[in-house]
Scaffold this motif. Structure first.
Motif, short mmCIF file in Angstrom:
data_model
loop_
_atom_site.label_atom_id
_atom_site.label_comp_id
_atom_site.label_asym_id
_atom_site.label_seq_id
_atom_site.Cartn_x
_atom_site.Cartn_y
_atom_site.Cartn_z
N ALA A 8 40.70 43.46 35.22
CA ALA A 8 40.18 43.54 36.54
C ALA A 8 39.59 44.73 36.89
N ASP A 9 40.26 46.02 36.77
CA ASP A 9 39.68 47.19 37.05
C ASP A 9 38.46 47.52 36.38
N ALA A 10 38.39 47.12 34.98
CA ALA A 10 37.35 47.46 34.17
C ALA A 10 36.16 46.51 34.74
N LEU A 11 36.39 45.05 34.68
CA LEU A 11 35.45 44.19 35.15
C LEU A 11 34.59 44.71 36.39
N ASN A 12 35.50 45.18 37.38
CA ASN A 12 35.08 45.54 38.63
C ASN A 12 34.31 46.81 38.64
N ARG A 13 34.49 47.55 37.73
CA ARG A 13 33.81 48.91 37.55
C ARG A 13 32.14 48.48 37.25
N ALA A 14 32.08 47.42 36.20
CA ALA A 14 30.84 46.80 35.82
C ALA A 14 30.21 46.15 36.80
N LEU A 15 30.76 45.30 37.50
CA LEU A 15 30.28 44.42 38.63
C LEU A 15 29.53 45.58 39.82
N ALA A 16 30.27 46.75 39.96
CA ALA A 16 29.93 47.84 40.89
C ALA A 16 28.53 48.33 40.55
N MET A 17 28.51 48.31 39.11
CA MET A 17 27.27 49.11 38.83
C MET A 17 26.02 48.23 39.22
N GLU A 18 26.22 46.85 39.60
CA GLU A 18 25.05 46.06 40.15
C GLU A 18 25.19 45.73 41.53
N GLY A 19 26.11 46.49 42.17
CA GLY A 19 26.57 46.18 43.73
C GLY A 19 27.18 44.82 43.83
N LEU A 20 27.64 44.28 43.07
CA LEU A 20 28.37 43.07 43.05
C LEU A 20 29.90 43.26 43.55
N GLU A 21 30.36 42.30 44.45
CA GLU A 21 31.68 42.38 45.12
C GLU A 21 32.65 42.10 44.03
N ALA A 22 33.79 42.85 43.85
CA ALA A 22 34.86 42.83 43.10
C ALA A 22 35.46 41.73 43.13
N LEU A 23 36.24 41.28 41.79
CA LEU A 23 36.92 40.10 41.64
C LEU A 23 38.48 40.44 42.02
N ASP A 24 39.44 39.50 42.51
CA ASP A 24 40.61 39.61 42.60
C ASP A 24 41.15 39.44 41.19
N VAL A 25 42.68 39.26 41.28
CA VAL A 25 43.38 39.19 39.83
C VAL A 25 43.32 37.81 39.54
N GLU A 26 43.62 36.81 40.50
CA GLU A 26 43.38 35.52 40.42
C GLU A 26 41.91 35.03 39.53
N MET A 27 40.89 35.38 40.16
CA MET A 27 39.76 35.26 39.75
C MET A 27 39.33 35.79 38.44
N THR A 28 40.20 36.92 38.23
CA THR A 28 39.71 37.60 36.66
C THR A 28 40.28 36.56 35.58
N LYS A 29 41.50 36.20 35.97
CA LYS A 29 42.25 35.23 34.86
C LYS A 29 41.40 33.94 34.49
N ARG A 30 40.60 33.54 35.73
CA ARG A 30 39.57 32.42 35.46
C ARG A 30 38.56 32.95 34.30
N VAL A 31 38.28 33.93 33.97
CA VAL A 31 37.13 34.41 33.01
C VAL A 31 37.67 35.03 31.61
N VAL A 32 38.87 35.54 31.74
CA VAL A 32 39.37 35.92 30.33
C VAL A 32 39.76 34.95 29.20
#
Length: 225
Positions: free
Chosen positions: A25-49
């Protein structure tokens, strides 16, 4: 038809042996922040892995309601992986009871393997860091020229490597991807409910044994040996 005894066991890594979701989640949110997108929480991260981290990133972007070009996804993925490669074992830890289970299986000289859709070098490093005392016969993640799960190539490769028929292998995972991998290869399989998918989704995969604790997993393994 009577099942053949299990003589070797393959494990998925993320969500099965190791709780890696916070680091991912920390790594994904690092990428999302590059484009100004809101971070995912852990439960949302589970849905995409489950199908590799690049696909997880694509899923994360879609959850935020946008679509990017391949080139932009590539740039985001490069930034994400630069961070993740140096932060992949910060919060990750084996699920409670897993280390003891692996030690008991290893002591019985049962060939053990890890087969993951995580990048190969990261897979090897997580296993080496968190399970240094376990003598795995094979550890393999995603690498160029080697199909990712749910392709059955990895199961067949391991079967040939240790000289056992696929029917004598057991695959343990936590997702529909692991279920599809085992089903397509013809090996026996068990799904665990403590990983990254809701229990009700796994229960719908009726051809698989579903367990809710490491103790149940050990009992299920013993039942097929």
């Amino acid at each position: 038809m009577q099942r053949k005894p299990v003589l070797a066991i393959l494990f998925d890594l993320d969500g099965t042996l190791v709780d890696t979701i916070e680091d991912i989640a920390d790594a994904l949110n690092r990428a999302l922040a590059m484009e100004g997108l809101e971070a995912l929480d852990v439960e949302m991260t589970k849905r995409v892995v489950g199908r590799g981290l690049r696909n997880a990133l694509i899923g994360a972007v879609l959850l935020r309601g946008v679509q990017f070009s391949e080139a932009k996804i590539d740039r985001m993925y490069a930034g994400m992986m630069e961070y993740y490669r140096s932060h992949h074992c910060i919060k990750s830890k084996p699920y409670e009871g897993i280390t003891g289970l692996l030690e008991r299986l290893d002591a019985r000289h049962i060939p053990l393997a890890v087969f993951s859709n995580k990048e190969d070098g990261l897979t090897v490093d997580v296993v080496r860091t968190l399970f240094p005392q376990i003598g795995f016969a094979w550890v393999r993640g995603m690498r160029d020229g080697f199909p990712r799960k749910p392709d059955r190539a990895g199961i067949l490769y391991f079967s040939k490597k240790i000289g056992l028929p696929v029917e004598n292998l057991l695959y343990v995972g936590d997702s529909e991807v692991d279920y599809q991998t085992a089903e397509s290869s013809g090996c026996q399989h068990i799904l665990v409910s403590w990983g990254f998918r809701p229990r009700e989704e796994l229960a719908a995969l009726s051809a698989s044994t579903l367990v809710d604790s490491v103790q149940e997993l050990e009992e299920a393994i013993n039942d097929v040996q």
